[in-house]
Scaffold this motif. Structure first.
Motif, PDB file in Angstrom:
ATOM      1  N   MET A 136       0.846  -1.192   0.000  1.00  0.00           N
ATOM      2  CA  MET A 136       0.000   0.000   0.000  1.00  0.00           C
ATOM      3  C   MET A 136       0.878   1.238   0.000  1.00  0.00           C
ATOM      4  SD  MET A 136      -3.071   1.278   0.025  1.00  0.00           S
ATOM      5  CE  MET A 136      -4.367   0.371   0.866  1.00  0.00           C
ATOM      6  N   SER A 137       0.671   2.076  -0.968  1.00  0.00           N
ATOM      7  CA  SER A 137       1.375   3.352  -1.071  1.00  0.00           C
ATOM      8  C   SER A 137       0.593   4.193  -2.048  1.00  0.00           C
ATOM      9  CB  SER A 137       2.816   3.160  -1.564  1.00  0.00           C
ATOM     10  OG  SER A 137       2.816   2.668  -2.901  1.00  0.00           O
ATOM     11  N   VAL A 138       0.856   5.483  -2.058  1.00  0.00           N
ATOM     12  CA  VAL A 138       0.193   6.356  -3.031  1.00  0.00           C
ATOM     13  C   VAL A 138       0.496   5.879  -4.451  1.00  0.00           C
ATOM     14  CG1 VAL A 138       0.098   8.695  -3.966  1.00  0.00           C
ATOM     15  CG2 VAL A 138       0.172   8.345  -1.493  1.00  0.00           C
ATOM     16  N   GLU A 139       1.760   5.519  -4.686  1.00  0.00           N
ATOM     17  CA  GLU A 139       2.154   5.085  -6.034  1.00  0.00           C
ATOM     18  C   GLU A 139       1.392   3.840  -6.464  1.00  0.00           C
ATOM     19  OE1 GLU A 139       5.074   7.700  -4.289  1.00  0.00           O
ATOM     20  OE2 GLU A 139       4.240   5.778  -3.560  1.00  0.00           O
ATOM     21  N   ARG A 140       1.241   2.867  -5.554  1.00  0.00           N
ATOM     22  CA  ARG A 140       0.531   1.623  -5.896  1.00  0.00           C
ATOM     23  C   ARG A 140      -0.947   1.893  -6.112  1.00  0.00           C
ATOM     24  NH1 ARG A 140       0.010  -2.420  -8.841  1.00  0.00           N
ATOM     25  NH2 ARG A 140      -0.978  -4.270  -7.924  1.00  0.00           N
ATOM     26  N   ILE A 141      -1.535   2.753  -5.303  1.00  0.00           N
ATOM     27  CA  ILE A 141      -2.948   3.106  -5.464  1.00  0.00           C
ATOM     28  C   ILE A 141      -3.180   3.727  -6.842  1.00  0.00           C
ATOM     29  CG2 ILE A 141      -4.766   4.662  -4.650  1.00  0.00           C
ATOM     30  CD1 ILE A 141      -3.535   4.310  -1.815  1.00  0.00           C
ATOM     31  N   VAL A 142      -2.317   4.655  -7.229  1.00  0.00           N
ATOM     32  CA  VAL A 142      -2.445   5.324  -8.526  1.00  0.00           C
ATOM     33  C   VAL A 142      -2.244   4.319  -9.661  1.00  0.00           C
ATOM     34  CG1 VAL A 142      -1.425   7.060 -10.050  1.00  0.00           C
ATOM     35  CG2 VAL A 142      -1.751   7.560  -7.621  1.00  0.00           C
ATOM     36  N   GLU A 143      -1.283   3.440  -9.506  1.00  0.00           N
ATOM     37  CA  GLU A 143      -1.012   2.428 -10.536  1.00  0.00           C
ATOM     38  C   GLU A 143      -2.236   1.563 -10.799  1.00  0.00           C
ATOM     39  OE1 GLU A 143       1.954  -1.437 -11.236  1.00  0.00           O
ATOM     40  OE2 GLU A 143       2.271  -0.091  -9.549  1.00  0.00           O
ATOM     41  N   VAL A 144      -2.871   1.103  -9.745  1.00  0.00           N
ATOM     42  CA  VAL A 144      -4.063   0.262  -9.894  1.00  0.00           C
ATOM     43  C   VAL A 144      -5.217   1.054 -10.497  1.00  0.00           C
ATOM     44  CG1 VAL A 144      -5.842  -0.989  -8.593  1.00  0.00           C
ATOM     45  CG2 VAL A 144      -3.418  -1.352  -8.073  1.00  0.00           C
ATOM     46  N   ALA A 145      -5.388   2.295 -10.058  1.00  0.00           N
ATOM     47  CA  ALA A 145      -6.458   3.129 -10.605  1.00  0.00           C
ATOM     48  C   ALA A 145      -6.272   3.353 -12.101  1.00  0.00           C
ATOM     49  CB  ALA A 145      -6.510   4.470  -9.869  1.00  0.00           C
ATOM     50  N   VAL A 146      -5.046   3.572 -12.540  1.00  0.00           N
ATOM     51  CA  VAL A 146      -4.762   3.754 -13.966  1.00  0.00           C
ATOM     52  C   VAL A 146      -5.075   2.466 -14.734  1.00  0.00           C
ATOM     53  CG1 VAL A 146      -2.918   4.100 -15.668  1.00  0.00           C
ATOM     54  CG2 VAL A 146      -3.082   5.596 -13.675  1.00  0.00           C
ATOM     55  N   GLU A 147      -4.731   1.321 -14.151  1.00  0.00           N
ATOM     56  CA  GLU A 147      -5.027   0.043 -14.791  1.00  0.00           C
ATOM     57  C   GLU A 147      -6.535  -0.121 -15.006  1.00  0.00           C
ATOM     58  OE1 GLU A 147      -3.346  -2.870 -12.235  1.00  0.00           O
ATOM     59  OE2 GLU A 147      -1.257  -2.473 -12.827  1.00  0.00           O
ATOM     60  N   ILE A 148      -7.317   0.255 -14.006  1.00  0.00           N
ATOM     61  CA  ILE A 148      -8.778   0.161 -14.131  1.00  0.00           C
ATOM     62  C   ILE A 148      -9.283   1.093 -15.214  1.00  0.00           C
ATOM     63  CG2 ILE A 148     -10.965   0.584 -12.945  1.00  0.00           C
ATOM     64  CD1 ILE A 148      -9.572  -0.260 -10.332  1.00  0.00           C
ATOM     65  N   ALA A 149      -8.793   2.344 -15.210  1.00  0.00           N
ATOM     66  CA  ALA A 149      -9.244   3.325 -16.202  1.00  0.00           C
ATOM     67  C   ALA A 149      -8.850   2.900 -17.617  1.00  0.00           C
ATOM     68  CB  ALA A 149      -8.658   4.697 -15.875  1.00  0.00           C
ATOM     69  N   ASP A 150      -7.648   2.369 -17.782  1.00  0.00           N
ATOM     70  CA  ASP A 150      -7.217   1.914 -19.106  1.00  0.00           C
ATOM     71  C   ASP A 150      -8.124   0.804 -19.630  1.00  0.00           C
ATOM     72  OD1 ASP A 150      -5.115   3.678 -19.198  1.00  0.00           O
ATOM     73  OD2 ASP A 150      -3.581   2.215 -18.652  1.00  0.00           O
ATOM     74  N   ALA A 151      -8.566  -0.065 -18.733  1.00  0.00           N
ATOM     75  CA  ALA A 151      -9.370  -1.219 -19.145  1.00  0.00           C
ATOM     76  C   ALA A 151     -10.853  -0.896 -19.279  1.00  0.00           C
ATOM     77  CB  ALA A 151      -9.180  -2.362 -18.153  1.00  0.00           C
ATOM     78  N   GLU A 152     -11.363  -0.030 -18.384  1.00  0.00           N
ATOM     79  CA  GLU A 152     -12.815   0.158 -18.316  1.00  0.00           C
ATOM     80  C   GLU A 152     -13.272   1.607 -18.427  1.00  0.00           C
ATOM     81  OE1 GLU A 152     -14.543  -2.121 -15.029  1.00  0.00           O
ATOM     82  OE2 GLU A 152     -12.555  -2.984 -14.702  1.00  0.00           O
ATOM     83  N   GLY A 153     -12.351   2.558 -18.448  1.00  0.00           N
ATOM     84  CA  GLY A 153     -12.725   3.963 -18.532  1.00  0.00           C
ATOM     85  C   GLY A 153     -12.686   4.646 -17.180  1.00  0.00           C
ATOM     86  N   LEU A 154     -12.669   5.975 -17.207  1.00  0.00           N
ATOM     87  CA  LEU A 154     -12.558   6.756 -15.976  1.00  0.00           C
ATOM     88  C   LEU A 154     -13.750   6.540 -15.052  1.00  0.00           C
ATOM     89  CD1 LEU A 154     -10.882   8.885 -14.459  1.00  0.00           C
ATOM     90  CD2 LEU A 154     -12.196  10.653 -15.655  1.00  0.00           C
ATOM     91  N   ALA A 155     -14.942   6.359 -15.618  1.00  0.00           N
ATOM     92  CA  ALA A 155     -16.142   6.196 -14.792  1.00  0.00           C
ATOM     93  C   ALA A 155     -16.082   4.944 -13.931  1.00  0.00           C
ATOM     94  CB  ALA A 155     -17.384   6.154 -15.680  1.00  0.00           C
ATOM     95  N   ALA A 156     -15.257   3.978 -14.328  1.00  0.00           N
ATOM     96  CA  ALA A 156     -15.162   2.728 -13.569  1.00  0.00           C
ATOM     97  C   ALA A 156     -14.286   2.856 -12.341  1.00  0.00           C
ATOM     98  CB  ALA A 156     -14.635   1.611 -14.465  1.00  0.00           C
ATOM     99  N   VAL A 157     -13.562   3.962 -12.219  1.00  0.00           N
ATOM    100  CA  VAL A 157     -12.645   4.140 -11.094  1.00  0.00           C
ATOM    101  C   VAL A 157     -13.403   4.661  -9.875  1.00  0.00           C
ATOM    102  CG1 VAL A 157     -10.597   5.349 -10.256  1.00  0.00           C
ATOM    103  CG2 VAL A 157     -10.706   4.582 -12.634  1.00  0.00           C
ATOM    104  N   SER A 158     -13.285   3.951  -8.788  1.00  0.00           N
ATOM    105  CA  SER A 158     -13.850   4.394  -7.511  1.00  0.00           C
ATOM    106  C   SER A 158     -12.885   4.012  -6.402  1.00  0.00           C
ATOM    107  CB  SER A 158     -15.218   3.734  -7.258  1.00  0.00           C
ATOM    108  OG  SER A 158     -15.056   2.336  -7.058  1.00  0.00           O
ATOM    109  N   MET A 159     -12.989   4.703  -5.291  1.00  0.00           N
ATOM    110  CA  MET A 159     -12.119   4.391  -4.163  1.00  0.00           C
ATOM    111  C   MET A 159     -12.370   2.963  -3.691  1.00  0.00           C
ATOM    112  SD  MET A 159     -10.320   7.149  -3.723  1.00  0.00           S
ATOM    113  CE  MET A 159      -9.706   7.417  -2.048  1.00  0.00           C
TER     114      MET A 159
END
Length: 309
Positions: A31-54
């Motif tokens: 868990m780190s800011v960098e890892r959180i951002v990395e996972v969020a980008v992976e979700i957005a790349d695959a499913e779009g920005l709307a799919a990103v949630s905390m």
């Protein structure tokens, strides 16, 4: 004279610059800011920005949403950091691509590629001038391209915005077509033929005489790049403006001042000077990174000292 007060950095901006205090409690592993951002980008790349949630990012990491909030306190901050990660920084080669025009063309192409790699970035609302490290690096690269011209600082910024506006519009259109290709499972040629056929079916010479003439001329089947054409004509105008500015100052300046970097690119001493500048800029970026790290650690030590007292 009034005393200037230093503004308090919003949490997202402070995180982007690496000067935000780290959480004192919470999960320590994976868990780190960098890892959180990395996972969020992976979700957005695959499913779009709307799919990103905390909650979605936390689930992907195997933690609770509250764990994320100890690191990134709001989704808006997460989106800002995602955008920072996705856009990255321009390659160093862009600064040596030739004269000001070639450098701006290289900036345009690089930005379009980032939009195609991460099309969800285009869905992030524009909420003012970006003040993150990577966005500042892109701005600096655009202004660097124009540093040797007769343009004022305000004019250089305006030209840079012209180019980034072109790249954003191009990215929007190309990303839209790329999405259509994925969803329909068809290629460029098939989309082009389909669009041309629809125009020929619906557009009549009586109602739309000039558009019909263009269709008959084959504009929708043409393989040339209309976006690069538009950028080139815009830069033609900038070149003419620079030439006029140079001419107006010609009598007051030494002969070498008006030379474009491309005219002297083969000069050994000039190349050595450019290399030295790049190395100095890299050293400065590294030093600022060390400074940010030291500041972060100092704030953490101060916070622990206060907690112990």
């Amino acid at each position: 004279m009034t005393d200037a007060t230093e503004p308090e950095l919003p949490r997202g901006i402070a995180l982007a610059w690496g000067v935000a205090a780290n959480p004192q409690r919470g999960p320590k592993r994976e868990m780190s800011v960098e890892r959180i951002v990395e996972v969020a980008v992976e979700i957005a790349d695959a499913e779009g920005l709307a799919a990103v949630s905390m909650a979605g990012v936390a689930a992907r990491l195997g933690f609770t949403p509250m764990s994320l909030y100890r690191y990134v306190s709001a989704k808006d901050d997460l989106v800002l950091l995602m955008q920072e990660e996705a856009t990255g920084t321009p390659p160093d080669s862009m600064r040596t691509a030739g004269g000001w025009r070639e450098q701006l063309q290289a900036l345009y192409r690089e930005q379009v590629q980032r939009y195609l790699q991460h099309p969800w970035v285009l869905d992030v609302p524009i909420s003012g001038s970006p003040t993150t490290p990577n966005s500042a690096t892109w701005m600096d690269a655009g202004l660097h391209a124009l540093a040797g011209t007769a343009l004022s600082h305000e004019e250089r910024l305006a030209v840079m915005l012209l180019v980034t506006g072109h790249s954003r519009w191009t990215g929007m259109v190309l990303a839209g077509y790329a999405r259509m290709q994925r969803e329909r499972g068809i290629g460029d040629a098939e989309i082009t033929r389909s669009e041309d056929a629809l125009y020929r079916l619906l557009i009549t010479a009586d109602a739309y005489p000039d558009l019909r003439a263009a269709i008959e001329a084959g504009v929708f089947l043409d393989e040339s790049d209309p976006f690069s054409f538009g950028l080139d004509r815009s830069l033609d105008g900038v070149a003419a403006y620079i030439a006029a500015a140079e001419q107006g100052r010609h009598d007051e300046r030494p002969a070498w001042v008006g030379l474009d970097d491309g005219d002297i690119a083969d000069d050994k001493r000039f190349r050595e000077a450019q290399k030295a500048v790049r190395e100095a800029e890299k050293s400065l970026r590294d030093a600022r990174k060390v400074e940010r790290q030291a500041a972060r650690e100092a704030r953490e030590r101060r916070a622990r000292q206060r907690g112990d007292s």
